[in-house]
Scaffold this motif. Structure first.
Motif, PDB file in Angstrom:
ATOM      1  N   GLU A  89       0.819  -1.212   0.000  1.00 40.55           N
ATOM      2  CA  GLU A  89       0.000   0.000   0.000  1.00 40.55           C
ATOM      3  C   GLU A  89       0.856   1.266   0.000  1.00 40.55           C
ATOM      4  O   GLU A  89       0.310   2.370  -0.081  1.00 40.55           O
ATOM      5  N   ARG A 202      -6.244   8.129   1.210  1.00 35.71           N
ATOM      6  CA  ARG A 202      -6.559   6.747   1.547  1.00 35.71           C
ATOM      7  C   ARG A 202      -6.077   6.464   2.963  1.00 35.71           C
ATOM      8  O   ARG A 202      -5.057   7.003   3.400  1.00 35.71           O
ATOM      9  N   GLU A 224     -16.146   3.095   7.798  1.00 42.41           N
ATOM     10  CA  GLU A 224     -16.390   3.628   6.454  1.00 42.41           C
ATOM     11  C   GLU A 224     -15.260   4.539   5.991  1.00 42.41           C
ATOM     12  O   GLU A 224     -15.048   4.727   4.781  1.00 42.41           O
ATOM     13  N   ASP A 227      -9.933   2.478   4.183  1.00 42.66           N
ATOM     14  CA  ASP A 227      -9.893   1.776   2.902  1.00 42.66           C
ATOM     15  C   ASP A 227      -9.414   0.336   3.057  1.00 42.66           C
ATOM     16  O   ASP A 227      -9.949  -0.577   2.419  1.00 42.66           O
ATOM     17  N   PRO A 248     -14.168  -1.439   4.822  1.00 38.08           N
ATOM     18  CA  PRO A 248     -12.785  -1.627   4.376  1.00 38.08           C
ATOM     19  C   PRO A 248     -12.498  -3.002   3.801  1.00 38.08           C
ATOM     20  O   PRO A 248     -13.183  -3.981   4.113  1.00 38.08           O
ATOM     21  N   ARG A 249     -11.480  -3.059   2.954  1.00 37.17           N
ATOM     22  CA  ARG A 249     -10.952  -4.337   2.499  1.00 37.17           C
ATOM     23  C   ARG A 249     -10.034  -4.880   3.580  1.00 37.17           C
ATOM     24  O   ARG A 249      -9.224  -4.144   4.138  1.00 37.17           O
TER      25      ARG A 249
END
Length: 253
Positions: A89, A202, A224, A227, A248-249
């Motif tokens: 990331e 992000r 919410e 990310d 989120p993932r």
């Protein structure tokens, strides 16, 4: 039953009931009381339980926040795995924000030397570590320093973050739950983490599985707003599914 499995179950019992006692655990697991006492001592060193007379209680029930040195020695393998997974990331260039914490510090150590990044952090240990990297531009966000976490907090910190905007913020947290979102024991830390969320395009949260389904005193964000959550493979699949439903993932390292 292996000690690691017994430790996991002891923490689960403590969080569910608010307390565990030595004799009850010894009977449940068919081990000696001395074995249980050693288990509780090990879990206290990991910052998960606090020993009390005859048993132990989960630290979150006291609003207790383990010291940085204690947290640094806890869940080291899981933190290493989480940090390595979180590297995906990290952009190749641009600006990132690193929250104070032992897992975010491990991520900082792993940032490749070929990436020219601007790194903003409120963590003194992280800033000192990264200051020796010539390819990085490091900004230390100032404020009142909390000795327990080695982080800057307060109005000065929040003011600087309000004028900052980064590609990705990597945050730590003491608790994550679908019901309460992201929580931490200290209100000053919570206010800074909230400002970090607002300062990022992000948001990636780094937290091992023991932080899941746990709530602390000060809430600083909704799921919410997140990310990605990067955690370790010991997370219960049902808990992972519930988190993903909230937004989120979830990445299992």
């Amino acid at each position: 039953m292996y000690a690691e499995e017994r430790h996991r179950l002891i923490v689960e019992r403590a969080r569910a009931a608010g307390r565990v006692d030595v004799t009850g655990l010894a009977a449940e697991f068919d081990v000696t009381t001395e074995t249980v006492r050693r288990d509780l001592t090990a879990l206290e060193r990991q910052g998960l339980l606090r020993r009390v007379h005859g048993g132990a209680i989960p630290v979150e029930r006291l609003g207790f926040e383990p010291a940085l040195s204690v947290r640094a020695s806890a869940m080291t393998e899981q933190k290493e795995a989480i940090a390595r997974a979180a590297l995906k990331e990290v952009p190749h260039d641009g600006a990132i924000l690193l929250d104070a914490g032992t897992t975010t510090a491990r991520l900082a150590e792993l940032i490749p030397t070929d990436r020219e990044l601007t790194v903003i952090t409120n963590a003194l240990p992280i800033a000192m570590m990264l200051s020796a990297r010539p390819q990085l531009t490091v900004y230390l966000v100032g404020g009142r320093v909390r000795a327990r976490t080695g982080s800057a907090v307060g109005e000065w910190t929040r003011d600087l973050l309000r004028d900052t905007y980064v590609d990705v913020a990597f945050l730590g947290t003491n608790g994550i739950s679908v019901e309460r979102g992201l929580t931490t024991p200290d209100t000053a830390e919570a206010a800074v983490k909230r400002a970090m969320i607002g300062a990022a395009r992000r948001v990636v949260v780094l937290a091992d599985h023991t932080k899941m389904s746990t709530d602390h005193f000060a809430r600083f964000g909704d799921l919410e707003a997140v990310d990605v959550i990067v955690t370790d493979a010991a997370l219960d699949p049902a808990v992972a599914a519930g988190l993903e439903e909230a937004g989120p993932r979830v990445v299992l390292a």
